[in-house]
Motif scaffolding. Structure first.
Motif, PDB file in Angstrom:
ATOM      1  N   ARG A  12      48.019  35.958  26.043  1.00  0.00           N
ATOM      2  CA  ARG A  12      48.070  37.408  26.280  1.00  0.00           C
ATOM      3  C   ARG A  12      46.667  38.008  26.342  1.00  0.00           C
ATOM      4  NH1 ARG A  12      53.275  40.196  23.657  1.00  0.00           N
ATOM      5  NH2 ARG A  12      54.801  38.623  24.257  1.00  0.00           N
ATOM      6  N   ASP A  13      45.777  37.540  25.482  1.00  0.00           N
ATOM      7  CA  ASP A  13      44.393  38.012  25.517  1.00  0.00           C
ATOM      8  C   ASP A  13      43.721  37.602  26.822  1.00  0.00           C
ATOM      9  OD1 ASP A  13      42.031  39.245  24.090  1.00  0.00           O
ATOM     10  OD2 ASP A  13      41.247  37.231  24.520  1.00  0.00           O
ATOM     11  N   ALA A  14      43.938  36.374  27.250  1.00  0.00           N
ATOM     12  CA  ALA A  14      43.349  35.897  28.508  1.00  0.00           C
ATOM     13  C   ALA A  14      43.859  36.723  29.690  1.00  0.00           C
ATOM     14  CB  ALA A  14      43.664  34.423  28.714  1.00  0.00           C
ATOM     15  N   ARG A  15      45.127  37.073  29.676  1.00  0.00           N
ATOM     16  CA  ARG A  15      45.676  37.898  30.767  1.00  0.00           C
ATOM     17  C   ARG A  15      45.000  39.260  30.811  1.00  0.00           C
ATOM     18  NH1 ARG A  15      51.412  36.305  28.590  1.00  0.00           N
ATOM     19  NH2 ARG A  15      51.302  34.085  29.097  1.00  0.00           N
ATOM     20  N   LEU A  16      44.705  39.827  29.644  1.00  0.00           N
ATOM     21  CA  LEU A  16      43.992  41.106  29.609  1.00  0.00           C
ATOM     22  C   LEU A  16      42.574  40.933  30.144  1.00  0.00           C
ATOM     23  CD1 LEU A  16      43.747  44.088  28.918  1.00  0.00           C
ATOM     24  CD2 LEU A  16      43.169  43.413  26.570  1.00  0.00           C
ATOM     25  N   VAL A  17      41.896  39.862  29.761  1.00  0.00           N
ATOM     26  CA  VAL A  17      40.539  39.599  30.276  1.00  0.00           C
ATOM     27  C   VAL A  17      40.579  39.499  31.803  1.00  0.00           C
ATOM     28  CG1 VAL A  17      38.657  37.906  30.342  1.00  0.00           C
ATOM     29  CG2 VAL A  17      39.715  38.518  28.151  1.00  0.00           C
ATOM     30  N   ILE A  18      41.569  38.810  32.333  1.00  0.00           N
ATOM     31  CA  ILE A  18      41.707  38.682  33.790  1.00  0.00           C
ATOM     32  C   ILE A  18      41.889  40.060  34.419  1.00  0.00           C
ATOM     33  CG2 ILE A  18      43.238  37.864  35.632  1.00  0.00           C
ATOM     34  CD1 ILE A  18      43.727  35.340  33.850  1.00  0.00           C
ATOM     35  N   LEU A  19      42.799  40.853  33.881  1.00  0.00           N
ATOM     36  CA  LEU A  19      43.037  42.190  34.457  1.00  0.00           C
ATOM     37  C   LEU A  19      41.794  43.059  34.395  1.00  0.00           C
ATOM     38  CD1 LEU A  19      46.618  43.298  33.357  1.00  0.00           C
ATOM     39  CD2 LEU A  19      45.851  42.380  35.544  1.00  0.00           C
ATOM     40  N   ARG A  20      41.087  43.020  33.277  1.00  0.00           N
ATOM     41  CA  ARG A  20      39.858  43.825  33.176  1.00  0.00           C
ATOM     42  C   ARG A  20      38.820  43.363  34.202  1.00  0.00           C
ATOM     43  NH1 ARG A  20      39.094  44.685  26.679  1.00  0.00           N
ATOM     44  NH2 ARG A  20      40.152  46.694  26.611  1.00  0.00           N
TER      45      ARG A  20
END
Length: 101
Positions: A12-20
């Protein structure tokens, strides 16, 4: 509410990093090679296949679209993805962004 496994918390954290990362681009797009390097910058030292899995999950959640250029995925952020990064909506399955200081 059941607690998240470490693996799910990491994803979930990695997905946020990708979106940012996508949201910071002028055209909202990046290829999987650049996204893999971006994730490493934030401590997610994972394989390209793992990054692809996260991109496919983001697509399933409606946060990105994916285009294939030969053997490379190119992710584009959607309006829903932008709204999540900007904290105007929440997409379950992606870490929530921290408030800006």
């Amino acid at each position: 509410m059941t607690p998240l496994s470490f693996e799910e918390h990491t994803a979930r954290d990695a997905r946020l990093v990708i979106l940012r990362g996508l949201a910071e681009q002028v055209d909202g797009r990046m290829n999987e090679t650049l996204l893999t390097a971006l994730l490493r910058t934030f401590g997610h030292n994972r394989s390209r296949d793992w990054v692809r899995t996260q991109l496919l999950k983001l697509k399933e959640l409606g946060a990105v679209t994916i285009t294939e250029a030969g053997t490379v995925y190119i992710a584009s952020i959607t309006r829903a993805g932008v709204d999540h990064v900007e904290r105007s909506s929440v997409i379950e399955g992606i870490a929530r962004p921290s408030p800006e200081a």
